[in-house]
Design a protein around this motif. Structure first.
Motif, PDB file in Angstrom:
ATOM      1  N   THR A  58       2.734  -9.726  -8.324  1.00 46.10           N
ATOM      2  CA  THR A  58       3.994  -9.211  -7.779  1.00 46.10           C
ATOM      3  C   THR A  58       4.542 -10.136  -6.703  1.00 46.10           C
ATOM      4  OG1 THR A  58       3.293  -6.935  -8.241  1.00 46.10           O
ATOM      5  CG2 THR A  58       5.083  -7.227  -6.671  1.00 46.10           C
ATOM      6  N   ALA A  59       3.668 -10.621  -5.827  1.00 46.21           N
ATOM      7  CA  ALA A  59       4.101 -11.541  -4.771  1.00 46.21           C
ATOM      8  C   ALA A  59       4.649 -12.831  -5.369  1.00 46.21           C
ATOM      9  CB  ALA A  59       2.927 -11.844  -3.839  1.00 46.21           C
ATOM     10  N   LYS A  60       4.001 -13.323  -6.399  1.00 42.18           N
ATOM     11  CA  LYS A  60       4.477 -14.537  -7.062  1.00 42.18           C
ATOM     12  C   LYS A  60       5.845 -14.308  -7.684  1.00 42.18           C
ATOM     13  CE  LYS A  60       3.177 -17.854 -10.671  1.00 42.18           C
ATOM     14  NZ  LYS A  60       2.156 -18.208 -11.694  1.00 42.18           N
ATOM     15  N   HIS A  61       6.028 -13.138  -8.310  1.00 47.71           N
ATOM     16  CA  HIS A  61       7.309 -12.806  -8.936  1.00 47.71           C
ATOM     17  C   HIS A  61       8.407 -12.681  -7.886  1.00 47.71           C
ATOM     18  CE1 HIS A  61       9.759 -11.025 -12.196  1.00 47.71           C
ATOM     19  NE2 HIS A  61      10.282 -10.293 -11.228  1.00 47.71           N
ATOM     20  N   MET A  62       8.094 -12.034  -6.766  1.00 45.91           N
ATOM     21  CA  MET A  62       9.087 -11.842  -5.717  1.00 45.91           C
ATOM     22  C   MET A  62       9.445 -13.166  -5.050  1.00 45.91           C
ATOM     23  SD  MET A  62       8.979  -9.055  -2.666  1.00 45.91           S
ATOM     24  CE  MET A  62      10.045  -9.160  -1.240  1.00 45.91           C
ATOM     25  N   ALA A  63       8.453 -14.037  -4.873  1.00 45.73           N
ATOM     26  CA  ALA A  63       8.727 -15.348  -4.288  1.00 45.73           C
ATOM     27  C   ALA A  63       9.651 -16.162  -5.185  1.00 45.73           C
ATOM     28  CB  ALA A  63       7.420 -16.088  -4.054  1.00 45.73           C
ATOM     29  N   TRP A  89       7.586  -5.515  -8.613  1.00 43.56           N
ATOM     30  CA  TRP A  89       6.509  -5.044  -9.502  1.00 43.56           C
ATOM     31  C   TRP A  89       7.072  -4.575 -10.838  1.00 43.56           C
ATOM     32  CZ3 TRP A  89       5.410   0.248 -10.874  1.00 43.56           C
ATOM     33  CH2 TRP A  89       4.216   0.413 -11.597  1.00 43.56           C
ATOM     34  N   LEU A  90       8.150  -3.795 -10.797  1.00 45.91           N
ATOM     35  CA  LEU A  90       8.773  -3.329 -12.041  1.00 45.91           C
ATOM     36  C   LEU A  90       9.292  -4.504 -12.864  1.00 45.91           C
ATOM     37  CD1 LEU A  90      10.744  -0.228 -10.685  1.00 45.91           C
ATOM     38  CD2 LEU A  90       8.806  -0.168 -12.269  1.00 45.91           C
ATOM     39  N   GLY A  91       9.932  -5.466 -12.201  1.00 44.14           N
ATOM     40  CA  GLY A  91      10.455  -6.626 -12.917  1.00 44.14           C
ATOM     41  C   GLY A  91       9.348  -7.449 -13.551  1.00 44.14           C
ATOM     42  N   ASP A  92       8.230  -7.596 -12.829  1.00 38.66           N
ATOM     43  CA  ASP A  92       7.124  -8.389 -13.361  1.00 38.66           C
ATOM     44  C   ASP A  92       6.423  -7.672 -14.508  1.00 38.66           C
ATOM     45  OD1 ASP A  92       5.145 -10.610 -13.175  1.00 38.66           O
ATOM     46  OD2 ASP A  92       3.789  -8.977 -12.627  1.00 38.66           O
ATOM     47  N   ARG A  93       6.237  -6.355 -14.382  1.00 42.62           N
ATOM     48  CA  ARG A  93       5.502  -5.611 -15.407  1.00 42.62           C
ATOM     49  C   ARG A  93       6.345  -5.319 -16.644  1.00 42.62           C
ATOM     50  NH1 ARG A  93       0.235  -6.183 -14.553  1.00 42.62           N
ATOM     51  NH2 ARG A  93       0.934  -7.958 -13.356  1.00 42.62           N
ATOM     52  N   LEU A  94       7.630  -4.978 -16.427  1.00 42.76           N
ATOM     53  CA  LEU A  94       8.469  -4.518 -17.535  1.00 42.76           C
ATOM     54  C   LEU A  94       9.347  -5.615 -18.114  1.00 42.76           C
ATOM     55  CD1 LEU A  94       9.586  -1.070 -16.023  1.00 42.76           C
ATOM     56  CD2 LEU A  94       7.725  -1.510 -17.641  1.00 42.76           C
ATOM     57  N   THR A 133       0.826  -1.207   0.000  1.00 43.64           N
ATOM     58  CA  THR A 133       0.000   0.000   0.000  1.00 43.64           C
ATOM     59  C   THR A 133       0.861   1.259   0.000  1.00 43.64           C
ATOM     60  OG1 THR A 133      -1.370  -1.316   1.506  1.00 43.64           O
ATOM     61  CG2 THR A 133      -2.102   0.914   1.040  1.00 43.64           C
ATOM     62  N   ARG A 134       2.021   1.191   0.630  1.00 44.18           N
ATOM     63  CA  ARG A 134       2.898   2.358   0.701  1.00 44.18           C
ATOM     64  C   ARG A 134       3.439   2.786  -0.659  1.00 44.18           C
ATOM     65  NH1 ARG A 134       4.208  -0.476   5.545  1.00 44.18           N
ATOM     66  NH2 ARG A 134       3.715   0.790   7.381  1.00 44.18           N
ATOM     67  N   ILE A 135       3.414   1.907  -1.644  1.00 47.84           N
ATOM     68  CA  ILE A 135       3.978   2.267  -2.950  1.00 47.84           C
ATOM     69  C   ILE A 135       2.892   2.575  -3.983  1.00 47.84           C
ATOM     70  CG2 ILE A 135       6.127   1.007  -2.580  1.00 47.84           C
ATOM     71  CD1 ILE A 135       5.038  -1.217  -4.398  1.00 47.84           C
ATOM     72  N   THR A 136       1.646   2.773  -3.550  1.00 48.10           N
ATOM     73  CA  THR A 136       0.581   3.114  -4.501  1.00 48.10           C
ATOM     74  C   THR A 136       0.934   4.374  -5.275  1.00 48.10           C
ATOM     75  OG1 THR A 136      -1.111   2.079  -3.113  1.00 48.10           O
ATOM     76  CG2 THR A 136      -1.853   3.701  -4.720  1.00 48.10           C
ATOM     77  N   GLY A 137       1.389   5.403  -4.573  1.00 42.91           N
ATOM     78  CA  GLY A 137       1.750   6.656  -5.238  1.00 42.91           C
ATOM     79  C   GLY A 137       2.910   6.495  -6.210  1.00 42.91           C
ATOM     80  N   TRP A 138       3.915   5.722  -5.805  1.00 41.00           N
ATOM     81  CA  TRP A 138       5.056   5.462  -6.697  1.00 41.00           C
ATOM     82  C   TRP A 138       4.603   4.740  -7.959  1.00 41.00           C
ATOM     83  CZ3 TRP A 138       9.993   7.174  -6.400  1.00 41.00           C
ATOM     84  CH2 TRP A 138      10.427   7.706  -5.194  1.00 41.00           C
ATOM     85  N   ARG A 139       3.759   3.738  -7.809  1.00 40.55           N
ATOM     86  CA  ARG A 139       3.311   2.980  -8.973  1.00 40.55           C
ATOM     87  C   ARG A 139       2.489   3.847  -9.920  1.00 40.55           C
ATOM     88  NH1 ARG A 139      -0.140  -1.019  -8.067  1.00 40.55           N
ATOM     89  NH2 ARG A 139      -0.697  -0.449  -5.931  1.00 40.55           N
ATOM     90  N   ALA A 140       1.618   4.691  -9.356  1.00 43.40           N
ATOM     91  CA  ALA A 140       0.806   5.569 -10.196  1.00 43.40           C
ATOM     92  C   ALA A 140       1.680   6.570 -10.953  1.00 43.40           C
ATOM     93  CB  ALA A 140      -0.217   6.308  -9.331  1.00 43.40           C
ATOM     94  N   LEU A 141       2.678   7.120 -10.262  1.00 47.54           N
ATOM     95  CA  LEU A 141       3.549   8.112 -10.889  1.00 47.54           C
ATOM     96  C   LEU A 141       4.427   7.479 -11.965  1.00 47.54           C
ATOM     97  CD1 LEU A 141       4.439  11.029 -10.979  1.00 47.54           C
ATOM     98  CD2 LEU A 141       5.981  10.596  -9.053  1.00 47.54           C
ATOM     99  N   LEU A 142       4.945   6.301 -11.708  1.00 45.09           N
ATOM    100  CA  LEU A 142       5.775   5.612 -12.701  1.00 45.09           C
ATOM    101  C   LEU A 142       4.949   5.223 -13.932  1.00 45.09           C
ATOM    102  CD1 LEU A 142       7.860   3.406 -10.262  1.00 45.09           C
ATOM    103  CD2 LEU A 142       8.802   5.098 -11.839  1.00 45.09           C
ATOM    104  N   ALA A 143       3.720   4.764 -13.710  1.00 45.77           N
ATOM    105  CA  ALA A 143       2.864   4.415 -14.842  1.00 45.77           C
ATOM    106  C   ALA A 143       2.553   5.650 -15.678  1.00 45.77           C
ATOM    107  CB  ALA A 143       1.576   3.771 -14.330  1.00 45.77           C
TER     108      ALA A 143
END
Length: 323
Positions: free
Chosen positions: A292-297, A212-217, A172-182
Motif C-alpha cells: 500500500t505504501a509503495k502504491h501511495m508513493a 489500499w483499495l486502488g492497489d488491491r482492486l 492501524t486505524r483502518i484495520t476495521g474498515w479493511r476487514a469489513l470491506l473484505a
C-alpha cells in the motif's frame, strides 16, 4: 519513580536491578523493549499510553526526551517498575552534545535477545529506518495524524521512505474498515468498477484506505471530503449495484449491499493504546502495508490512478464474455 540526575546508562541499568529487588520480582517476564521518542510536551501522555499497552505486552519502556541541545552534555532519568503495570519504565532526558548521540545512551539499556519497537507519538523523522534510534528497532511506529500540520504530506513522506519494519498508526486505524470491506466483497465477489472514500479533509487514514483499495482492486478510487469524524463512508461500485459502508458517529456503521437489507456493524474509533497494542502484536514486516505504501508513493495521497487502457480493455472483454 526514582530520580537520577546527571547520570549515565550504567546507573540507569543498575537502578532497574535495584527496583526489581525492592519489589521482590527479580524476573519481570518482559517480551520487548519499547523506545518512545517524544518532546517534553508529548512524553507524559505517550508514557501513559505505553503503560496501558504494556498490560498486553510486558516491556521495558524507555521514553527519550530531547532537551536543550546547547550546553554541557547531561542525562537525567526517572526509573520505576510496578504501580499496577507489568514491566519497567524509564524517562530519559538528554541535553547538550549527547542529544546528537542518543543511541549511545539507549543501546546499553535494550533487553538482550528481544525485539525492539521504536515509537514516535508526534513528529517523526522523514526516514525512520535511518534515524539513529530507528536503526535500533525491529519495528518502527510513526503517526502521521499526530503532526500539527501537513498530515497528508507526512504520510506520503513515510510511504516514500518505507523500509521493512516501518508502520504508521494511520494504517492501524483502518484495520476495521479493511476487514469489513473484505467481508462485504466476499458476499459480492463481482468485479469492482470504481470506489470512493469520504472522510475529513485532513485524514492520512483515508488516504491510505484509498491507496489500499486502488492497489488491491486495480480500479479508480476518488477521495471526497466530509465533516468527519474520521472516515465516514466508502462506496464500491459493481455491476450488481453499490456496496456502501457509512459511519457518521465514529461508533456504528451501516453496511448496504445489492438485494440485501441494511445491517448495522460495530466500527468504533479506537483509542491510542489500542492502536499501539495492535502494532506491538506483530513484530515482523507488514507486507500489505508495504504494498500500500509503495502504491501511495507512486500515485500520490488523494486518489488511485485511473485504470490503464489495457486494463480497461481487458475488463470490457471479460464483461462481453459474461454478457
Amino acid at each position: 519513580m526514582i530520580e537520577l540526575t546527571d547520570t549515565n546508562s550504567g546507573e540507569i541499568a543498575a537502578e532497574f536491578i535495584r527496583a526489581r529487588r525492592r519489589s521482590g520480582s527479580p524476573a519481570m517476564g518482559m517480551v520487548m523493549t519499547l523506545v518512545i521518542v517524544a518532546d517534553e510536551k508529548a512524553s507524559e501522555e505517550a508514557m501513559v499510553v505505553a503503560r496501558s499497552a504494556s498490560r498486553e505486552h510486558p516491556s521495558r519502556i524507555l521514553s527519550v526526551v530531547f532537551g536543550d541541545r546547547r550546553g554541557a552534555p547531561r542525562v537525567d532519568a526517572q526509573v520505576g517498575i510496578g504501580a499496577g503495570v507489568s514491566g519497567e519504565r524509564a524517562q530519559i532526558r538528554l541535553s547538550g552534545e549527547v542529544t546528537k548521540h542518543p543511541a549511545s545512551v539507549v543501546l546499553p539499556l535494550l533487553l538482550p535477545d528481544s525485539p525492539v519497537a521504536v515509537w514516535w507519538p508526534g513528529r517523526a523523522p522523514d526516514d525512520p529506518a535511518n534515524d539513529p534510534l530507528g536503526r535500533l528497532g525491529t519495528r518502527r511506529i510513526t503517526d502521521a495524524a499526530s503532526v500539527p500540520t501537513s498530515k497528508a504530506k507526512a504520510m506520503l513522506t513515510q510511504c516514500h521512505n518505507y523500509a521493512p519494519g516501518n508502520t504508521d498508526l494511520a494504517w492501524t486505524r483502518i484495520t476495521g474498515w479493511r476487514a469489513l470491506l473484505a467481508a462485504a466483497l466476499d458476499q459480492h465477489p463481482g468485479q469492482v468498477l470504481s470506489a470512493s472514500v469520504t472522510a475529513e479533509r485532513i485524514s492520512p487514514s483515508a488516504d491510505l484506505l484509498g491507496a489500499w483499495l486502488g492497489d488491491r482492486l486495480r480500479c479508480e478510487v476518488t477521495r471526497k471530503n466530509s465533516q468527519g469524524p474520521g472516515i465516514t463512508g466508502v462506496v464500491l461500485s459493481t455491476r450488481q449495484g453499490d456496496v456502501t459502508i457509512t459511519r457518521f458517529d465514529g461508533r456504528l456503521a451501516t453496511l448496504s449491499s445489492p438485494n440485501q437489507p441494511d445491517r448495522p456493524v460495530a466500527l468504533k474509533r479506537r483509542d491510542l493504546d489500542e492502536l499501539l497494542s495492535e502494532e506491538l502484536r506483530r513484530l515482523d514486516p507488514d507486507d500489505v502495508y508495504a504494498a500500500t505504501a509503495k502504491h501511495m508513493a507512486k500515485t500520490g495521497s488523494r486518489a488511485a490512478p485511473k485504470p490503464t487502457k489495457r486494463s480497461t480493455k481487458k475488463a470490457a472483454t471479460k464483461a462481453t464474455k459474461k454478457g
